[in-house]
Design an enzyme around this catalytic site. Structure first.
Site, PDB file in Angstrom:
ATOM      1  N   GLY A 149       0.790  -1.218   0.000  1.00 20.96           N
ATOM      2  CA  GLY A 149       0.000   0.000   0.000  1.00 20.96           C
ATOM      3  C   GLY A 149       0.821   1.266   0.000  1.00 20.96           C
ATOM      4  N   CYS A 167      13.619   5.976  -1.033  1.00 24.32           N
ATOM      5  CA  CYS A 167      13.090   5.656  -2.370  1.00 24.32           C
ATOM      6  C   CYS A 167      14.110   5.888  -3.481  1.00 24.32           C
ATOM      7  CB  CYS A 167      11.804   6.430  -2.641  1.00 24.32           C
ATOM      8  SG  CYS A 167      10.521   6.127  -1.417  1.00 24.32           S
TER       9      CYS A 167
END
Length: 203
Positions: A149, A167
């Site tokens: 999610g 990231c």
């Protein structure tokens, strides 16, 4: 379609959450349980998706938990809301891009409720306020069951991001809602759940 909404008030250890999530995926695959939307917080945990690189770990002393989600290395910590889901795309449109769009739309609409203008970025997945990242997205799809999610920075300690390249974006900074507004985190979970359920049911 009926999606179970699960809201955990106590922080759930990451590995425990993954065990629960993976079991639910199997039950949804074989039709013995409903789809799931689960909102929670984790204790401070650094997780690495399937495309992470060890060069993204700045502080070599931190412990990294490997995950089968998409994406690179990220941080979960108190004050950050996690929205996990198990969604059966066999009963919806088999369109992963549309699912990601619905997640992005849900986060943007949630932030709009608090007068925060956010956007998605076609080059860098996630949700951004100007050039700073406020929410991360990572999913996995198995036999058209989509799971994992997103995470939304509400009032978490952003200094803990300095130990990694979050990231994989070393030229981007992170931000939280508490950097932008004076927040009182009441009914965040209920607001999040309503928005996500509405958008997911439109897939």
């Amino acid at each position: 379609m009926s999606i179970e909404i699960k809201i955990s008030k106590k922080r759930i250890p990451y590995k425990m959450a993954m065990l629960y999530l993976n079991k639910r995926v199997e039950k949804v695959k074989n039709g013995t349980n409903r789809e799931l939307l689960w909102i929670l917080e984790h204790p401070t945990t650094y997780t690495a998706g399937v495309s992470f690189n060890k060069k993204e770990i700045i502080d070599k002393k931190i412990k990294i938990v490997k995950s089968n989600r998409g994406g690179k290395i990220t941080l979960h910590n108190p004050g950050q809301k996690i929205v996990y889901f198990v969604i059966n795309l066999n009963k919806r449109k088999k369109d992963i891009r549309k699912l990601i769009n619905s997640i992005e739309k849900s986060i943007i609409q949630f932030l709009e409720n608090y007068k925060i203008k956010a956007k998605n970025d076609k080059k860098n997945i996630g949700i951004w306020v100007k050039d700073k990242k406020i929410a991360a997205i990572g999913i996995r799809v198995s036999r058209w069951i989509a799971y994992h999610g997103c995470s939304i920075n509400i009032s978490n300690n952003l200094n803990q991001y300095l130990k990694i390249i979050p990231c994989g974006l070393d030229n981007k900074k992170v931000i939280s809602m508490s950097n932008l507004i004076d927040i009182k985190p009441k009914n965040f979970e209920n607001n999040l759940a309503k928005i996500f359920i509405k958008n997911i049911n439109n897939i």
